[in-house]
Write a protein that holds these residues in place. Structure first.
Motif, PDB file in Angstrom:
ATOM      1  N   GLN A   1      56.441 -14.350  99.310  1.00  0.00           N
ATOM      2  CA  GLN A   1      57.498 -14.039  98.362  1.00  0.00           C
ATOM      3  C   GLN A   1      57.324 -12.459  97.903  1.00  0.00           C
ATOM      4  O   GLN A   1      58.157 -11.865  97.832  1.00  0.00           O
TER       5      GLN A   1
ATOM      6  N   ARG B   1      58.521 -10.556 100.746  1.00  0.00           N
ATOM      7  CA  ARG B   1      60.357 -10.356 100.748  1.00  0.00           C
ATOM      8  C   ARG B   1      60.754  -9.376  99.536  1.00  0.00           C
ATOM      9  O   ARG B   1      61.477  -8.496  99.925  1.00  0.00           O
TER      10      ARG B   1
ATOM     11  N   SER C   1      58.812 -15.599 106.699  1.00  0.00           N
ATOM     12  CA  SER C   1      59.772 -14.902 106.407  1.00  0.00           C
ATOM     13  C   SER C   1      61.437 -15.268 106.502  1.00  0.00           C
ATOM     14  O   SER C   1      61.480 -16.285 107.276  1.00  0.00           O
ATOM     15  N   ARG C   2      62.143 -14.836 105.810  1.00  0.00           N
ATOM     16  CA  ARG C   2      63.692 -15.180 105.895  1.00  0.00           C
ATOM     17  C   ARG C   2      63.907 -15.199 107.656  1.00  0.00           C
ATOM     18  O   ARG C   2      64.480 -16.061 108.211  1.00  0.00           O
TER      19      ARG C   2
ATOM     20  N   VAL D   1      62.317 -17.668 109.705  1.00  0.00           N
ATOM     21  CA  VAL D   1      62.998 -19.135 109.662  1.00  0.00           C
ATOM     22  C   VAL D   1      64.352 -19.091 110.428  1.00  0.00           C
ATOM     23  O   VAL D   1      64.499 -20.074 111.019  1.00  0.00           O
ATOM     24  N   ASP D   2      65.107 -17.976 110.347  1.00  0.00           N
ATOM     25  CA  ASP D   2      66.157 -17.890 111.112  1.00  0.00           C
ATOM     26  C   ASP D   2      65.785 -17.938 112.665  1.00  0.00           C
ATOM     27  O   ASP D   2      66.717 -18.427 113.399  1.00  0.00           O
TER      28      ASP D   2
END
Length: 202
Positions: free
Chosen positions: A36, A39, A166-167, A170-171
């Motif tokens: 977090q 990010r 991280s985003r 995940v993508d």
């Protein structure tokens, strides 16, 4: 299996297990806080100022992380995903890991100077890869490379954990979360082909 796919598979292991060389006290909540914080650091307008790493170490960490997970046609690199920031927060949260990280980065420079007369970040790409080839597989590393191999394994684990928490990571996995499916048609054909399996007919 590509290097990215292998690292993605490692990321599916619970983060605590992936970080086994780190103390068992490392808990998922701390990893989530680090993810977090990374990010938020990426989203901030001002450039991130590392809390633990020196300027030279920061440069080395960013370069090394991107050698572990480079940008490709599917997603950005480890640095694009905030992995160096993630590592900085982990070092801040776990002071007992600092000596190992700092020592490993110093070993990398020392090995590069010994071989090529320059520190790791100033070495050429082929020179850097020659060092990493000698430490990337601990079971195959020569005895004199064992410390470098241990450091690189830990660094690679941290890079994978930071990237796939991280985003962007995940993508990269194609994870869609808990999504309702009206009708299940089985595993997609492309996934079956990739795994080399098929449904029995009849």
């Amino acid at each position: 299996m590509s290097r990215r796919e292998a690292l993605a598979a490692l990321a599916l292991i619970p983060a605590v297990a992936a970080l086994r060389p780190l103390p068992q006290a490392l808990d998922p909540a701390a990893l989530e806080r680090a993810a977090q914080a990374a990010r938020e650091a990426l989203a901030a307008a001002a450039p991130y100022a590392p809390k633990f790493f020196t300027a030279h170490e920061w440069e080395t960490v960013r370069l090394l992380a991107d050698l572990v997970i480079p940008r490709d046609e599917r997603s950005g690199s480890a640095t694009d995903a905030g992995v160096p920031e993630f590592m900085d927060f982990i070092m801040d949260a776990y002071p007992d890991q600092r000596t190992g990280m700092r020592g490993g980065l110093a070993w990398l420079d020392s090995e590069s100077v010994r071989r090529f007369g320059t520190r790791f970040v100033a070495a050429g790409d082929a020179q850097r890869r020659a060092i990493l080839d000698d430490v990337a597989w601990p079971a195959r590393a020569r005895p004199e490379m064992s410390q470098g191999a241990a450091f690189f394994s830990r660094f690679r684990d941290l890079t994978a954990s930071g990237f796939w928490s991280s985003r962007m990571g995940v993508d990269d996995l194609g994870f869609i979360g808990n999504t309702a499916i009206a009708e299940w048609h089985g595993c997609p054909p492309e996934a079956l082909r990739k795994l080399g399996v098929r449904y029995e007919e009849g």
